[in-house]
Design a protein around this motif. Structure first.
Motif, PDB file in Angstrom:
ATOM      1  N   ALA A  34      23.088  39.956  36.029  1.00 57.62           N
ATOM      2  CA  ALA A  34      24.333  40.354  35.359  1.00 57.62           C
ATOM      3  C   ALA A  34      24.834  41.687  35.886  1.00 57.62           C
ATOM      4  O   ALA A  34      26.032  41.854  36.171  1.00 57.62           O
ATOM      5  CB  ALA A  34      24.105  40.429  33.851  1.00 57.62           C
ATOM      6  N   GLN A  35      23.930  42.652  36.021  1.00 56.46           N
ATOM      7  CA  GLN A  35      24.326  43.966  36.515  1.00 56.46           C
ATOM      8  C   GLN A  35      24.784  43.900  37.974  1.00 56.46           C
ATOM      9  O   GLN A  35      25.754  44.557  38.370  1.00 56.46           O
ATOM     10  CB  GLN A  35      23.151  44.956  36.378  1.00 56.46           C
ATOM     11  N   MET A  36      24.089  43.101  38.788  1.00 54.58           N
ATOM     12  CA  MET A  36      24.492  42.961  40.188  1.00 54.58           C
ATOM     13  C   MET A  36      25.866  42.300  40.295  1.00 54.58           C
ATOM     14  O   MET A  36      26.684  42.672  41.146  1.00 54.58           O
ATOM     15  CB  MET A  36      23.445  42.152  40.956  1.00 54.58           C
ATOM     16  N   SER A  37      26.129  41.331  39.424  1.00 50.41           N
ATOM     17  CA  SER A  37      27.441  40.671  39.418  1.00 50.41           C
ATOM     18  C   SER A  37      28.536  41.655  39.047  1.00 50.41           C
ATOM     19  O   SER A  37      29.619  41.659  39.651  1.00 50.41           O
ATOM     20  CB  SER A  37      27.433  39.498  38.439  1.00 50.41           C
ATOM     21  N   SER A  38      28.256  42.493  38.048  1.00 53.09           N
ATOM     22  CA  SER A  38      29.231  43.503  37.635  1.00 53.09           C
ATOM     23  C   SER A  38      29.496  44.491  38.765  1.00 53.09           C
ATOM     24  O   SER A  38      30.643  44.917  38.995  1.00 53.09           O
ATOM     25  CB  SER A  38      28.726  44.252  36.398  1.00 53.09           C
ATOM     26  N   LEU A  39      28.444  44.874  39.482  1.00 58.03           N
ATOM     27  CA  LEU A  39      28.593  45.818  40.593  1.00 58.03           C
ATOM     28  C   LEU A  39      29.444  45.216  41.704  1.00 58.03           C
ATOM     29  O   LEU A  39      30.376  45.869  42.210  1.00 58.03           O
ATOM     30  CB  LEU A  39      27.217  46.206  41.128  1.00 58.03           C
ATOM     31  N   VAL A  40      29.151  43.961  42.073  1.00 59.87           N
ATOM     32  CA  VAL A  40      29.927  43.306  43.126  1.00 59.87           C
ATOM     33  C   VAL A  40      31.382  43.135  42.686  1.00 59.87           C
ATOM     34  O   VAL A  40      32.309  43.321  43.488  1.00 59.87           O
ATOM     35  CB  VAL A  40      29.307  41.939  43.485  1.00 59.87           C
ATOM     36  N   SER A  41      31.583  42.824  41.418  1.00 62.41           N
ATOM     37  CA  SER A  41      32.953  42.671  40.897  1.00 62.41           C
ATOM     38  C   SER A  41      33.731  43.980  41.012  1.00 62.41           C
ATOM     39  O   SER A  41      34.912  43.989  41.373  1.00 62.41           O
ATOM     40  CB  SER A  41      32.916  42.209  39.440  1.00 62.41           C
ATOM     41  N   SER A  42      33.058  45.082  40.691  1.00 66.59           N
ATOM     42  CA  SER A  42      33.726  46.390  40.791  1.00 66.59           C
ATOM     43  C   SER A  42      34.079  46.705  42.242  1.00 66.59           C
ATOM     44  O   SER A  42      35.129  47.302  42.526  1.00 66.59           O
ATOM     45  CB  SER A  42      32.839  47.493  40.206  1.00 66.59           C
ATOM     46  N   TRP A  43      33.225  46.285  43.188  1.00 63.65           N
ATOM     47  CA  TRP A  43      33.529  46.491  44.608  1.00 63.65           C
ATOM     48  C   TRP A  43      34.750  45.679  45.022  1.00 63.65           C
ATOM     49  O   TRP A  43      35.600  46.154  45.778  1.00 63.65           O
ATOM     50  CB  TRP A  43      32.333  46.093  45.469  1.00 63.65           C
ATOM     51  N   LEU A  44      34.830  44.434  44.509  1.00 57.72           N
ATOM     52  CA  LEU A  44      35.965  43.576  44.844  1.00 57.72           C
ATOM     53  C   LEU A  44      37.270  44.141  44.301  1.00 57.72           C
ATOM     54  O   LEU A  44      38.321  44.057  44.952  1.00 57.72           O
ATOM     55  CB  LEU A  44      35.735  42.161  44.299  1.00 57.72           C
ATOM     56  N   VAL A  45      37.219  44.728  43.111  1.00 59.08           N
ATOM     57  CA  VAL A  45      38.412  45.355  42.530  1.00 59.08           C
ATOM     58  C   VAL A  45      38.872  46.512  43.410  1.00 59.08           C
ATOM     59  O   VAL A  45      40.062  46.685  43.695  1.00 59.08           O
ATOM     60  CB  VAL A  45      38.129  45.843  41.097  1.00 59.08           C
ATOM     61  N   GLN A  46      37.909  47.324  43.843  1.00 62.06           N
ATOM     62  CA  GLN A  46      38.240  48.462  44.694  1.00 62.06           C
ATOM     63  C   GLN A  46      38.777  48.029  46.059  1.00 62.06           C
ATOM     64  O   GLN A  46      39.543  48.755  46.695  1.00 62.06           O
ATOM     65  CB  GLN A  46      37.000  49.339  44.887  1.00 62.06           C
ATOM     66  N   SER A  47      38.391  46.817  46.478  1.00 66.65           N
ATOM     67  CA  SER A  47      38.859  46.323  47.777  1.00 66.65           C
ATOM     68  C   SER A  47      40.242  45.682  47.691  1.00 66.65           C
ATOM     69  O   SER A  47      40.803  45.281  48.719  1.00 66.65           O
ATOM     70  CB  SER A  47      37.863  45.315  48.352  1.00 66.65           C
ATOM     71  N   GLY A  48      40.766  45.538  46.471  1.00 68.91           N
ATOM     72  CA  GLY A  48      42.122  45.029  46.323  1.00 68.91           C
ATOM     73  C   GLY A  48      42.250  43.719  45.582  1.00 68.91           C
ATOM     74  O   GLY A  48      43.367  43.249  45.328  1.00 68.91           O
ATOM     75  N   SER A  49      41.139  43.078  45.237  1.00 67.91           N
ATOM     76  CA  SER A  49      41.200  41.811  44.497  1.00 67.91           C
ATOM     77  C   SER A  49      41.587  42.068  43.047  1.00 67.91           C
ATOM     78  O   SER A  49      41.227  43.105  42.468  1.00 67.91           O
ATOM     79  CB  SER A  49      39.848  41.101  44.554  1.00 67.91           C
ATOM     80  N   LYS A  51      41.580  41.409  38.913  1.00 72.23           N
ATOM     81  CA  LYS A  51      40.534  41.066  37.949  1.00 72.23           C
ATOM     82  C   LYS A  51      40.594  39.583  37.560  1.00 72.23           C
ATOM     83  O   LYS A  51      39.552  38.948  37.375  1.00 72.23           O
ATOM     84  CB  LYS A  51      40.668  41.942  36.702  1.00 72.23           C
ATOM     85  N   ASP A  52      41.817  39.044  37.468  1.00 76.24           N
ATOM     86  CA  ASP A  52      41.955  37.623  37.129  1.00 76.24           C
ATOM     87  C   ASP A  52      41.339  36.740  38.211  1.00 76.24           C
ATOM     88  O   ASP A  52      40.682  35.727  37.910  1.00 76.24           O
ATOM     89  CB  ASP A  52      43.435  37.265  36.953  1.00 76.24           C
ATOM     90  N   GLU A  53      41.546  37.118  39.459  1.00 82.18           N
ATOM     91  CA  GLU A  53      40.988  36.353  40.571  1.00 82.18           C
ATOM     92  C   GLU A  53      39.460  36.401  40.547  1.00 82.18           C
ATOM     93  O   GLU A  53      38.784  35.387  40.760  1.00 82.18           O
ATOM     94  CB  GLU A  53      41.508  36.907  41.891  1.00 82.18           C
ATOM     95  N   ILE A  54      38.926  37.575  40.248  1.00 78.78           N
ATOM     96  CA  ILE A  54      37.468  37.739  40.192  1.00 78.78           C
ATOM     97  C   ILE A  54      36.883  36.933  39.047  1.00 78.78           C
ATOM     98  O   ILE A  54      35.842  36.276  39.184  1.00 78.78           O
ATOM     99  CB  ILE A  54      37.100  39.221  40.053  1.00 78.78           C
ATOM    100  N   HIS A  55      37.557  36.964  37.882  1.00 79.60           N
ATOM    101  CA  HIS A  55      37.094  36.189  36.738  1.00 79.60           C
ATOM    102  C   HIS A  55      37.087  34.697  37.052  1.00 79.60           C
ATOM    103  O   HIS A  55      36.156  33.969  36.663  1.00 79.60           O
ATOM    104  CB  HIS A  55      37.985  36.468  35.528  1.00 79.60           C
ATOM    105  N   GLU A  56      38.105  34.245  37.765  1.00 80.94           N
ATOM    106  CA  GLU A  56      38.191  32.825  38.116  1.00 80.94           C
ATOM    107  C   GLU A  56      37.048  32.420  39.053  1.00 80.94           C
ATOM    108  O   GLU A  56      36.430  31.363  38.884  1.00 80.94           O
ATOM    109  CB  GLU A  56      39.546  32.541  38.779  1.00 80.94           C
ATOM    110  N   ILE A  57      36.769  33.285  40.038  1.00 84.94           N
ATOM    111  CA  ILE A  57      35.672  33.011  40.969  1.00 84.94           C
ATOM    112  C   ILE A  57      34.341  32.971  40.225  1.00 84.94           C
ATOM    113  O   ILE A  57      33.510  32.078  40.436  1.00 84.94           O
ATOM    114  CB  ILE A  57      35.623  34.085  42.077  1.00 84.94           C
ATOM    115  N   THR A  58      34.149  33.943  39.321  1.00 87.23           N
ATOM    116  CA  THR A  58      32.907  34.024  38.556  1.00 87.23           C
ATOM    117  C   THR A  58      32.735  32.813  37.650  1.00 87.23           C
ATOM    118  O   THR A  58      31.650  32.214  37.589  1.00 87.23           O
ATOM    119  CB  THR A  58      32.875  35.304  37.704  1.00 87.23           C
ATOM    120  N   ASP A  59      33.804  32.444  36.953  1.00 86.42           N
ATOM    121  CA  ASP A  59      33.737  31.300  36.045  1.00 86.42           C
ATOM    122  C   ASP A  59      33.448  30.003  36.802  1.00 86.42           C
ATOM    123  O   ASP A  59      32.672  29.156  36.334  1.00 86.42           O
ATOM    124  CB  ASP A  59      35.047  31.166  35.263  1.00 86.42           C
TER     125      ASP A  59
END
Length: 233
Positions: A34-49, A51-59
């Motif tokens: 869970a923590q690793m997923s949150s960390l990778v998600s935060s990196w993706l946000v910083q790279s320009g993705s 949050k909705d796109e990240i949530h969709e990928i995760t789901d």
């Protein structure tokens, strides 16, 4: 990490376990997905993705993971050990995409108690039209009754032939799932015919159910029984 980890730790310590051993065991076995997923998600946000796109990928990933690894035996054991459904279940069924996952799993694991219980919760939450095609709806009488009544009502009041033909297979599949559902459906239709309900499609639905039952090996033994509900025990 298990949701009951604190209880397990207390039990471990009560039985004489050493704090150092508990810390070592937790640190070596905990992988922190869970923590690793949150960390990778935060990196993706910083790279320009977004949050909705990240949530969709995760789901999507979690859905695929659940479909690949779901074990009905473990699910039922967990439910029994918890003396009921997990607390997160009611929140899960609020979203249609997760209800869809439950439907998919329920079609594959028809005897899973946790999934059947979840279908019952979904019905009680007012989503009868979504679960009309599930065979598991016949396991709980109240669920079947609610769902079949909803489908039948829409069928009898269908505004055109297209809508009627779209709803008819659902109603027939539910009614001919077992001998019990067939008899109940026949009694309901006969009761409607004998009442003051004016539905032009009613005789047609009865005829379609009669034909469907004739071709169903499950219903063969009761097909010749009287359909007048007043004649049934």
């Amino acid at each position: 990490m298990r949701v009951d980890i604190l209880d397990r730790l207390r039990e471990f310590m009560t039985l004489g376990g050493k704090p150092q051993a508990a810390i070592k065991g937790l640190s070596q076995s905990y992988e922190g997905y869970a923590q690793m997923s949150s960390l990778v998600s935060s990196w993706l946000v910083q790279s320009g993705s977004s949050k909705d796109e990240i949530h969709e990928i995760t789901d999507t990933y979690l859905r695929d993971l659940a479909l690949a690894r779901f074990d009905p035996v473990i699910a039922d054991i967990s439910m029994k050990e918890a003396h009921g459904a997990p607390a997160w279940l009611e929140e899960l069924i609020l979203a249609r995409k997760w209800r869809s996952l439950i439907y998919t799993l329920s079609r594959k694991y028809k005897s899973c108690e946790l999934l059947n219980f979840t279908v019952q919760l979904i019905s009680e939450a007012g989503h009868q039209s979504e679960i009309a095609s599930l065979e598991s709806t016949s396991i709980y009488f109240q669920v079947f009754s609610d769902v079949f009544s909803t489908v039948l009502s829409k069928l009898l009041t269908a505004e055109n032939e297209s809508v009627f033909h779209k709803l008819l297979p659902e109603a027939l599949t539910m009614a001919t799932h077992s001998q019990h559902t067939y008899l109940y459906a026949q009694c309901m239709l006969e009761a409607l015919r004998s009442s003051s309900v004016q539905a032009q499609a009613l005789p047609r639905v009865q005829a379609e159910l009669h034909l469907a039952a004739r071709d169903s090996p499950v219903i063969q033994s009761v097909h010749s029984m009287p359909t007048d509900h007043s004649m049934l025990p």
